[in-house]
Scaffold this active site. Sequence first.
Site, PDB file in Angstrom:
ATOM      1  N   PRO A 160      58.126  68.925  81.435  1.00  0.00           N
ATOM      2  CA  PRO A 160      59.534  68.894  81.811  1.00  0.00           C
ATOM      3  C   PRO A 160      60.474  68.440  80.695  1.00  0.00           C
ATOM      4  O   PRO A 160      60.144  67.551  79.907  1.00  0.00           O
ATOM      5  CB  PRO A 160      59.578  67.893  82.969  1.00  0.00           C
ATOM      6  N   ASN A 161      61.618  69.100  80.662  1.00  0.00           N
ATOM      7  CA  ASN A 161      62.717  68.800  79.736  1.00  0.00           C
ATOM      8  C   ASN A 161      62.461  69.237  78.298  1.00  0.00           C
ATOM      9  O   ASN A 161      63.346  69.132  77.453  1.00  0.00           O
ATOM     10  CB  ASN A 161      63.099  67.297  79.762  1.00  0.00           C
TER      11      ASN A 161
ATOM     12  N   ARG B 252      68.348  67.846  73.444  1.00  0.00           N
ATOM     13  CA  ARG B 252      67.918  66.630  74.128  1.00  0.00           C
ATOM     14  C   ARG B 252      67.627  65.508  73.127  1.00  0.00           C
ATOM     15  O   ARG B 252      66.729  65.647  72.281  1.00  0.00           O
ATOM     16  CB  ARG B 252      66.634  66.981  74.891  1.00  0.00           C
TER      17      ARG B 252
ATOM     18  N   TYR C  52      63.863  63.408  69.384  1.00  0.00           N
ATOM     19  CA  TYR C  52      63.018  64.612  69.416  1.00  0.00           C
ATOM     20  C   TYR C  52      63.344  65.631  68.331  1.00  0.00           C
ATOM     21  O   TYR C  52      62.671  66.651  68.226  1.00  0.00           O
ATOM     22  CB  TYR C  52      63.127  65.268  70.803  1.00  0.00           C
TER      23      TYR C  52
ATOM     24  N   ASN D 132      51.637  69.053  76.014  1.00  0.00           N
ATOM     25  CA  ASN D 132      52.585  67.946  75.998  1.00  0.00           C
ATOM     26  C   ASN D 132      53.107  67.839  77.427  1.00  0.00           C
ATOM     27  O   ASN D 132      54.012  68.568  77.818  1.00  0.00           O
ATOM     28  CB  ASN D 132      53.742  68.211  75.029  1.00  0.00           C
TER      29      ASN D 132
ATOM     30  N   ALA E 107      57.168  63.772  80.525  1.00  0.00           N
ATOM     31  CA  ALA E 107      57.197  62.597  81.413  1.00  0.00           C
ATOM     32  C   ALA E 107      55.974  62.532  82.331  1.00  0.00           C
ATOM     33  O   ALA E 107      55.546  61.437  82.728  1.00  0.00           O
ATOM     34  CB  ALA E 107      58.477  62.604  82.226  1.00  0.00           C
TER      35      ALA E 107
ATOM     36  N   GLU F 185      46.189  66.527  73.379  1.00  0.00           N
ATOM     37  CA  GLU F 185      47.424  65.961  73.936  1.00  0.00           C
ATOM     38  C   GLU F 185      48.393  65.742  72.782  1.00  0.00           C
ATOM     39  O   GLU F 185      48.015  65.193  71.753  1.00  0.00           O
ATOM     40  CB  GLU F 185      47.113  64.608  74.608  1.00  0.00           C
TER      41      GLU F 185
ATOM     42  N   HIS G 191      52.513  64.661  71.539  1.00  0.00           N
ATOM     43  CA  HIS G 191      53.865  64.167  71.800  1.00  0.00           C
ATOM     44  C   HIS G 191      54.674  64.245  70.509  1.00  0.00           C
ATOM     45  O   HIS G 191      54.146  63.934  69.438  1.00  0.00           O
ATOM     46  CB  HIS G 191      53.832  62.714  72.285  1.00  0.00           C
TER      47      HIS G 191
ATOM     48  N   ARG H 160      57.539  53.262  71.751  1.00  0.00           N
ATOM     49  CA  ARG H 160      58.693  53.367  72.643  1.00  0.00           C
ATOM     50  C   ARG H 160      58.555  52.394  73.823  1.00  0.00           C
ATOM     51  O   ARG H 160      57.808  51.436  73.764  1.00  0.00           O
ATOM     52  CB  ARG H 160      58.850  54.830  73.071  1.00  0.00           C
TER      53      ARG H 160
HETATM   54  C1  DQA Z   1      57.222  63.147  75.049  1.00  0.00           C
HETATM   55  C2  DQA Z   1      57.223  61.635  75.320  1.00  0.00           C
HETATM   56  C3  DQA Z   1      57.409  61.356  76.797  1.00  0.00           C
HETATM   57  O1  DQA Z   1      57.408  59.962  77.049  1.00  0.00           O
HETATM   58  C4  DQA Z   1      58.724  61.924  77.278  1.00  0.00           C
HETATM   59  O2  DQA Z   1      58.879  61.732  78.670  1.00  0.00           O
HETATM   60  C5  DQA Z   1      58.910  63.351  76.912  1.00  0.00           C
HETATM   61  C6  DQA Z   1      58.455  63.812  75.608  1.00  0.00           C
HETATM   62  C7  DQA Z   1      57.174  63.466  73.548  1.00  0.00           C
HETATM   63  O3  DQA Z   1      56.888  64.614  73.216  1.00  0.00           O
HETATM   64  O4  DQA Z   1      57.448  62.593  72.711  1.00  0.00           O
HETATM   65  O5  DQA Z   1      59.536  64.100  77.642  1.00  0.00           O
HETATM   66  O6  DQA Z   1      56.063  63.700  75.632  1.00  0.00           O
END
Ligand code: DQA
Length: 150
Positions: free
Chosen positions: A16-17, A24, A29, A80, A83, A104, A106, A113
Amino acid sequence: MANQKKPRNVLVIHGPNLNMLGKREPDIYGDMTLEVINAQLLELGKKQGLTVEVFQSNHEGNIVDKIQEVAGTCSGIIINPAAFTHTSIAIRDALLLLDIPIVEIHLSNIYKREPFRHKSMIADISTAQITGFGPDGYTMALEGIVKMIG
Ligand code: DQA
C-alpha cells in the site's frame, strides 16, 4: 529433461501507498516513481533472461490472492509489503505457501525509524532482507534472486 531449463520468473509485489512514490514523503522515499522502478526491473529481467511481473495493491487480500495465484509457478519473489510488513499475518501465511527465494525489501531503513516499524512479520520467513538502499534495493534484490535461482 536434463537440458531443459527451468522457467525463471520473478514476481515483485509492492504494498500500500507505494503507488504514490515520487509524491509520497520524498525526504524518506525519494522522488523516483513506481513506474520508473518497475521499468528498471523489467529491463534488468530482460537482460538476465527472466520474466519479471510487477504487482501493486493497496489491499491486503489482493496481495494474498496474488501470492496464492503464483504458488507453484514462480521461481522467486521480491516483496515490499509496506505498512502490511508490520501487521499482516495473512501475507506471512500466504508466503509460507511458497518454497522459493523470498526477498523482503524496504526503501527506507525500517530499523532507523519509529519503533512500530522495527517489527517485520515476514523477516524470519524471508530468504533475505534489503532495507535502506532506496530504489536501488529493488535491482539489488533482483540480482540476488538471479544468483539464488541460477
Ligand atoms: C516501507 C517502510 C514501511 O514502514 C512503510 O509503511 C512503507 C514503506 C519502505 O519501503 O521503506 O510504506 O516498506
